[in-house]
Design a protein around this motif. Structure first.
Motif, PDB file in Angstrom:
ATOM      1  N   GLY A 151      31.110  52.756  27.916  1.00 43.69           N
ATOM      2  CA  GLY A 151      30.602  53.799  28.804  1.00 43.69           C
ATOM      3  C   GLY A 151      31.260  53.729  30.176  1.00 43.69           C
ATOM      4  O   GLY A 151      30.963  54.574  31.039  1.00 43.69           O
ATOM      5  N   TYR A 152      32.172  52.742  30.338  1.00 47.81           N
ATOM      6  CA  TYR A 152      32.890  52.611  31.622  1.00 47.81           C
ATOM      7  C   TYR A 152      34.379  52.496  31.317  1.00 47.81           C
ATOM      8  O   TYR A 152      34.794  52.074  30.227  1.00 47.81           O
ATOM      9  N   ARG A 153      35.143  52.852  32.350  1.00 44.62           N
ATOM     10  CA  ARG A 153      36.599  52.793  32.222  1.00 44.62           C
ATOM     11  C   ARG A 153      37.184  52.274  33.525  1.00 44.62           C
ATOM     12  O   ARG A 153      36.563  52.390  34.579  1.00 44.62           O
ATOM     13  N   PRO A 154      38.397  51.685  33.464  1.00 43.58           N
ATOM     14  CA  PRO A 154      39.037  51.205  34.701  1.00 43.58           C
ATOM     15  C   PRO A 154      39.391  52.379  35.588  1.00 43.58           C
ATOM     16  O   PRO A 154      39.929  53.400  35.114  1.00 43.58           O
ATOM     17  N   ALA A 155      39.114  52.222  36.830  1.00 39.44           N
ATOM     18  CA  ALA A 155      39.437  53.292  37.779  1.00 39.44           C
ATOM     19  C   ALA A 155      40.859  53.131  38.284  1.00 39.44           C
ATOM     20  O   ALA A 155      41.340  53.991  39.023  1.00 39.44           O
ATOM     21  N   GLY A 156      41.534  52.078  37.941  1.00 43.66           N
ATOM     22  CA  GLY A 156      42.915  51.832  38.384  1.00 43.66           C
ATOM     23  C   GLY A 156      43.652  51.054  37.313  1.00 43.66           C
ATOM     24  O   GLY A 156      43.271  51.038  36.138  1.00 43.66           O
ATOM     25  N   PRO A 157      44.702  50.378  37.715  1.00 41.66           N
ATOM     26  CA  PRO A 157      45.472  49.614  36.708  1.00 41.66           C
ATOM     27  C   PRO A 157      44.610  48.513  36.083  1.00 41.66           C
ATOM     28  O   PRO A 157      43.846  47.843  36.769  1.00 41.66           O
ATOM     29  N   ASP A 158      44.780  48.390  34.738  1.00 36.24           N
ATOM     30  CA  ASP A 158      43.971  47.375  34.058  1.00 36.24           C
ATOM     31  C   ASP A 158      44.695  46.018  33.950  1.00 36.24           C
ATOM     32  O   ASP A 158      44.190  45.071  33.354  1.00 36.24           O
ATOM     33  N   ARG A 159      45.922  45.901  34.495  1.00 37.07           N
ATOM     34  CA  ARG A 159      46.651  44.639  34.476  1.00 37.07           C
ATOM     35  C   ARG A 159      47.082  44.276  35.885  1.00 37.07           C
ATOM     36  O   ARG A 159      47.641  45.109  36.597  1.00 37.07           O
ATOM     37  N   LEU A 160      46.822  43.055  36.250  1.00 36.00           N
ATOM     38  CA  LEU A 160      47.194  42.553  37.570  1.00 36.00           C
ATOM     39  C   LEU A 160      48.117  41.348  37.392  1.00 36.00           C
ATOM     40  O   LEU A 160      47.908  40.512  36.502  1.00 36.00           O
ATOM     41  N   SER A 161      49.131  41.217  38.225  1.00 30.82           N
ATOM     42  CA  SER A 161      50.081  40.091  38.168  1.00 30.82           C
ATOM     43  C   SER A 161      50.035  39.295  39.450  1.00 30.82           C
ATOM     44  O   SER A 161      49.914  39.874  40.551  1.00 30.82           O
ATOM     45  N   CYS A 162      50.165  37.935  39.285  1.00 31.17           N
ATOM     46  CA  CYS A 162      50.186  37.046  40.461  1.00 31.17           C
ATOM     47  C   CYS A 162      51.608  37.026  41.010  1.00 31.17           C
ATOM     48  O   CYS A 162      52.557  36.632  40.317  1.00 31.17           O
ATOM     49  N   LEU A 163      51.772  37.448  42.257  1.00 26.02           N
ATOM     50  CA  LEU A 163      53.091  37.547  42.872  1.00 26.02           C
ATOM     51  C   LEU A 163      53.452  36.257  43.601  1.00 26.02           C
ATOM     52  O   LEU A 163      52.604  35.376  43.815  1.00 26.02           O
ATOM     53  N   HIS A 164      54.760  36.125  43.993  1.00 19.58           N
ATOM     54  CA  HIS A 164      55.215  34.937  44.710  1.00 19.58           C
ATOM     55  C   HIS A 164      54.544  34.805  46.074  1.00 19.58           C
ATOM     56  O   HIS A 164      54.556  33.734  46.675  1.00 19.58           O
ATOM     57  N   THR A 165      53.957  35.869  46.518  1.00 18.94           N
ATOM     58  CA  THR A 165      53.247  35.826  47.801  1.00 18.94           C
ATOM     59  C   THR A 165      51.852  35.233  47.646  1.00 18.94           C
ATOM     60  O   THR A 165      51.093  35.167  48.614  1.00 18.94           O
ATOM     61  N   ARG A 166      51.524  34.772  46.374  1.00 13.41           N
ATOM     62  CA  ARG A 166      50.215  34.233  46.035  1.00 13.41           C
ATOM     63  C   ARG A 166      49.127  35.325  46.134  1.00 13.41           C
ATOM     64  O   ARG A 166      47.968  35.038  46.355  1.00 13.41           O
ATOM     65  N   ARG A 167      49.552  36.584  46.022  1.00 13.17           N
ATOM     66  CA  ARG A 167      48.631  37.728  46.031  1.00 13.17           C
ATOM     67  C   ARG A 167      48.785  38.473  44.719  1.00 13.17           C
ATOM     68  O   ARG A 167      49.812  38.412  44.063  1.00 13.17           O
ATOM     69  N   TRP A 168      47.735  39.211  44.384  1.00 11.27           N
ATOM     70  CA  TRP A 168      47.771  40.002  43.165  1.00 11.27           C
ATOM     71  C   TRP A 168      48.537  41.298  43.411  1.00 11.27           C
ATOM     72  O   TRP A 168      48.605  41.802  44.530  1.00 11.27           O
ATOM     73  N   SER A 169      49.082  41.800  42.380  1.00  8.51           N
ATOM     74  CA  SER A 169      49.929  42.999  42.503  1.00  8.51           C
ATOM     75  C   SER A 169      49.121  44.233  42.900  1.00  8.51           C
ATOM     76  O   SER A 169      49.701  45.234  43.343  1.00  8.51           O
ATOM     77  N   ALA A 170      47.800  44.208  42.770  1.00  9.88           N
ATOM     78  CA  ALA A 170      46.953  45.342  43.142  1.00  9.88           C
ATOM     79  C   ALA A 170      45.542  44.824  43.364  1.00  9.88           C
ATOM     80  O   ALA A 170      45.197  43.741  42.878  1.00  9.88           O
ATOM     81  N   PRO A 171      44.723  45.585  44.122  1.00 12.48           N
ATOM     82  CA  PRO A 171      43.324  45.184  44.274  1.00 12.48           C
ATOM     83  C   PRO A 171      42.628  45.192  42.902  1.00 12.48           C
ATOM     84  O   PRO A 171      43.074  45.834  41.956  1.00 12.48           O
ATOM     85  N   LEU A 172      41.532  44.447  42.816  1.00  9.52           N
ATOM     86  CA  LEU A 172      40.782  44.382  41.578  1.00  9.52           C
ATOM     87  C   LEU A 172      40.286  45.776  41.212  1.00  9.52           C
ATOM     88  O   LEU A 172      39.661  46.479  42.031  1.00  9.52           O
ATOM     89  N   THR A 173      40.566  46.241  40.029  1.00  6.51           N
ATOM     90  CA  THR A 173      40.193  47.564  39.542  1.00  6.51           C
ATOM     91  C   THR A 173      38.677  47.636  39.319  1.00  6.51           C
ATOM     92  O   THR A 173      38.077  46.676  38.825  1.00  6.51           O
ATOM     93  N   ARG A 174      38.080  48.821  39.690  1.00  9.78           N
ATOM     94  CA  ARG A 174      36.658  49.005  39.473  1.00  9.78           C
ATOM     95  C   ARG A 174      36.448  49.653  38.109  1.00  9.78           C
ATOM     96  O   ARG A 174      37.309  50.326  37.583  1.00  9.78           O
ATOM     97  N   CYS A 175      35.220  49.442  37.556  1.00 10.09           N
ATOM     98  CA  CYS A 175      34.841  50.102  36.311  1.00 10.09           C
ATOM     99  C   CYS A 175      33.900  51.265  36.670  1.00 10.09           C
ATOM    100  O   CYS A 175      32.842  51.061  37.288  1.00 10.09           O
ATOM    101  N   VAL A 176      34.273  52.453  36.292  1.00  8.11           N
ATOM    102  CA  VAL A 176      33.488  53.633  36.629  1.00  8.11           C
ATOM    103  C   VAL A 176      33.000  54.271  35.326  1.00  8.11           C
ATOM    104  O   VAL A 176      33.587  54.068  34.257  1.00  8.11           O
ATOM    105  N   PRO A 177      31.903  55.086  35.409  1.00  4.19           N
ATOM    106  CA  PRO A 177      31.408  55.714  34.184  1.00  4.19           C
ATOM    107  C   PRO A 177      32.458  56.642  33.569  1.00  4.19           C
ATOM    108  O   PRO A 177      33.222  57.305  34.288  1.00  4.19           O
ATOM    109  N   SER A 178      32.450  56.621  32.255  1.00  2.00           N
ATOM    110  CA  SER A 178      33.371  57.513  31.553  1.00  2.00           C
ATOM    111  C   SER A 178      32.818  58.932  31.646  1.00  2.00           C
ATOM    112  O   SER A 178      31.612  59.159  31.630  1.00  2.00           O
ATOM    113  N   ILE A 179      33.635  59.964  31.767  1.00  2.00           N
ATOM    114  CA  ILE A 179      33.205  61.359  31.852  1.00  2.00           C
ATOM    115  C   ILE A 179      33.181  61.877  30.419  1.00  2.00           C
ATOM    116  O   ILE A 179      34.194  61.841  29.724  1.00  2.00           O
ATOM    117  N   GLY A 180      31.918  62.333  30.013  1.00  4.26           N
ATOM    118  CA  GLY A 180      31.651  62.762  28.679  1.00  4.26           C
ATOM    119  C   GLY A 180      32.779  63.451  28.060  1.00  4.26           C
ATOM    120  O   GLY A 180      32.895  63.602  26.906  1.00  4.26           O
TER     121      GLY A 180
END
Length: 518
Positions: free
Chosen positions: A489-518
């Motif tokens: 009943g929920y879906r990722p609101a952004g990218p569902d894969r995150l990678s750890c970069l050499h900067t010790r940061r993730w490639s994107a903020p943590l994706t939120r799960c939002v309700p799926s639209i019927g």
């Protein structure tokens, strides 16, 4: 012997019964008390006191070669009389144990034999009454025997004149006027062997050249003989090298009638002699078996047999026998015994013998207890010379080398580095273990895993509401990927894969799960 009769030692610790034994009182009319003393180091059999025992028999040992004789004591008029011993083994004729004879000193160059075996006299060596020893010079002809060639032991005394061997002119370059001439011989055909008394025994049909060694310039020796069978040709040897020294008597195709003493007399009157005995001599045939291998088929005088064994057996006894003038072989026939290697008893408590076959080509198998490594050969083979192919192996405790800490990390030090001990690896803040964080010391002395590396890492990004991230770890190494999944009943609101970069940061903020639209 009665109570007052003197008891003498017999050969090789054969002792007479103690006088006290012989003086004990009677048990009943005409009976003797049970003997309780020892004879020849053995306790005599004890008679039943109720029996009227008249004779007790036992085994005695006499002579320098431990000959077995049957001995006995007899009950006569209430007293034990004896011992009496048989003249020969298993003989029914008995005689009193007379005093033995000794040979303390043997003149130089004299050889003594007893029962066809050469003896080395010593103060402890005793010869029983009736024993006969033969004497000869170690080199008959080059020495001359003076005295009797056979001596008989008669109650502690040797009958006859004890022999000595004197030098001949051979030892003074043939120039001495006061020495007997030396004799030499050669058998050109047939066989000739010296017997124990110094006689030269010839097989019938042999050709003998008997030389009297005397310088020709000093005159001609003369040959004489006791045989009346025929005349023998004599004269100086024909060879240019020999004819100035060797005055020769030749005996062609010897016959039994040629037996006799041959004497060479020098112009000085000194003489020397050699006794010749012509007879057919053969020894008993010797046959091999499925193991003992006999080489040689002649059994006549001087013939030799050799013995060998196949692989897996070794020869017990002499490898070569010669047929003697007595018609006996020079020793007992050898035998083949199974090769067996010595039993193995490891001293090392950590070494285990799993299996062992001690016969030829058999194997012994060794292992070590857990935590120890085997040094040497684990399998030993029993060789043909009854020795193991290699030394016993040993067990060495297995210890792993100290594990090193990874860069930007630490390693725990175990109490020991024996088999089964473990080490753990951790990394400093901001780093994560890349590899195995736990390693065990193995049986081959190495760690189960190599030292890991500590790599830069990203922190856990947290969990989205209505979803999760995987894999879940406290730190993630650079290049690691996270997968964001949402509940039904929920879906990722952004990218569902995150990678750890050499900067010790993730490639994107943590994706939120939002309700799926019927």
């Amino acid at each position: 012997m009665m109570a007052d009769t003197v008891c003498w030692e017999a050969a090789l610790a054969l002792f007479c019964l103690l006088a006290a034994l012989l003086q004990q009182g009677c048990r009943g009319e005409g009976g003797c008390p049970p003997p309780t003393h020892t004879f020849n180091f053995s306790v005599l059999p004890v008679a039943d006191p109720t029996d009227q025992v008249q004779e007790l028999m036992f085994m005695g040992v006499v002579g320098p070669f431990d000959e077995k004789r049957v001995c006995k004591i007899k009950c006569i008029s209430g007293r034990w009389v004896g011992p009496l011993c048989s003249l020969e083994h298993d003989s029914g004729r008995f005689q009193s144990v007379f005093r033995p004879c000794h040979v303390h000193n043997v003149p130089k160059h004299t050889v003594l034999t007893y029962k066809h075996l050469q003896i080395t006299p010593s103060p402890e060596l005793e010869f029983p009454h009736g024993a006969v020893i033969a004497a000869r010079c170690e080199r008959p002809g080059k020495y001359k025997l003076l005295g009797d060639s056979r001596l008989t032991c008669t109650n502690a005394k040797w009958t006859g004149r004890f022999p000595v061997c004197i030098h001949t002119n051979y030892f003074s370059n043939y120039s001495a006027d006061d020495s007997p001439p030396a004799l030499d011989w050669s058998v050109a055909g047939g066989e000739g062997v010296l017997d124990v008394g110094g006689s030269l025994v010839l097989l019938p049909g042999s050709i003998l050249h008997l030389d009297c060694l005397y310088p020709r310039v000093h005159g001609n020796p003369t040959w004489g003989w006791t045989s009346n069978y025929r005349q023998y040709p004599t004269g100086w040897a024909i060879s240019r090298v020999e004819r100035e020294l060797r005055y020769r008597l030749s005996l062609y195709y010897a016959k039994v009638d040629d037996t006799g003493t041959f004497t060479c007399t020098a112009p000085t009157g000194h003489d020397n002699f050699l006794h010749i005995l012509v007879k057919g001599v053969s020894c008993p045939p010797v046959s091999g078996d499925e193991v003992l291998q006999v080489h040689g088929d002649s059994v006549t005088l001087g013939a030799a047999l050799t013995f060998s064994c196949p692989d897996g057996f070794y020869l017990e006894g002499v490898a070569k026998l010669t047929c003697l003038p007595s018609g006996e072989w020079s020793g007992p026939v050898a035998q083949c015994l199974v090769v067996r290697c010595p039993l193995l008893a490891p001293d090392d408590p950590h070494l285990q013998l799993q299996a062992a076959n001690t016969t030829y080509m058999g194997a012994a198998v060794f292992t070590c207890l857990p935590g120890f490594r085997l040094l040497g050969h684990s399998i030993l083979h029993c060789t043909a010379n009854a020795t193991w192919s290699h030394p016993l192996p040993t067990c060495q405790e297995v210890v792993c080398e100290a594990a090193g800490a990874p860069e930007h990390g630490r390693v725990t030090r175990p109490s020991s580095r024996r088999v089964g001990e473990a080490v753990t690896f951790t990394c400093l803040p901001g780093y994560v273990v890349h590899g195995h964080a736990l390693a065990f010391c193995t049986h081959d002395g190495t760690w189960s895993h190599p030292t890991p590396s500590c790599v830069e890492s990203c922190p856990h990004p947290g969990e989205p509401q209505h979803g999760r991230v995987s894999p879940r770890r406290s730190r993630y190494h650079v290049g690691a990927t996270l997968l964001v999944t949402c509940r039904p009943g929920y879906r990722p609101a952004g990218p569902d894969r995150l990678s750890c970069l050499h900067t010790r940061r993730w490639s994107a903020p943590l994706t939120r799960c939002v309700p799926s639209i019927g």
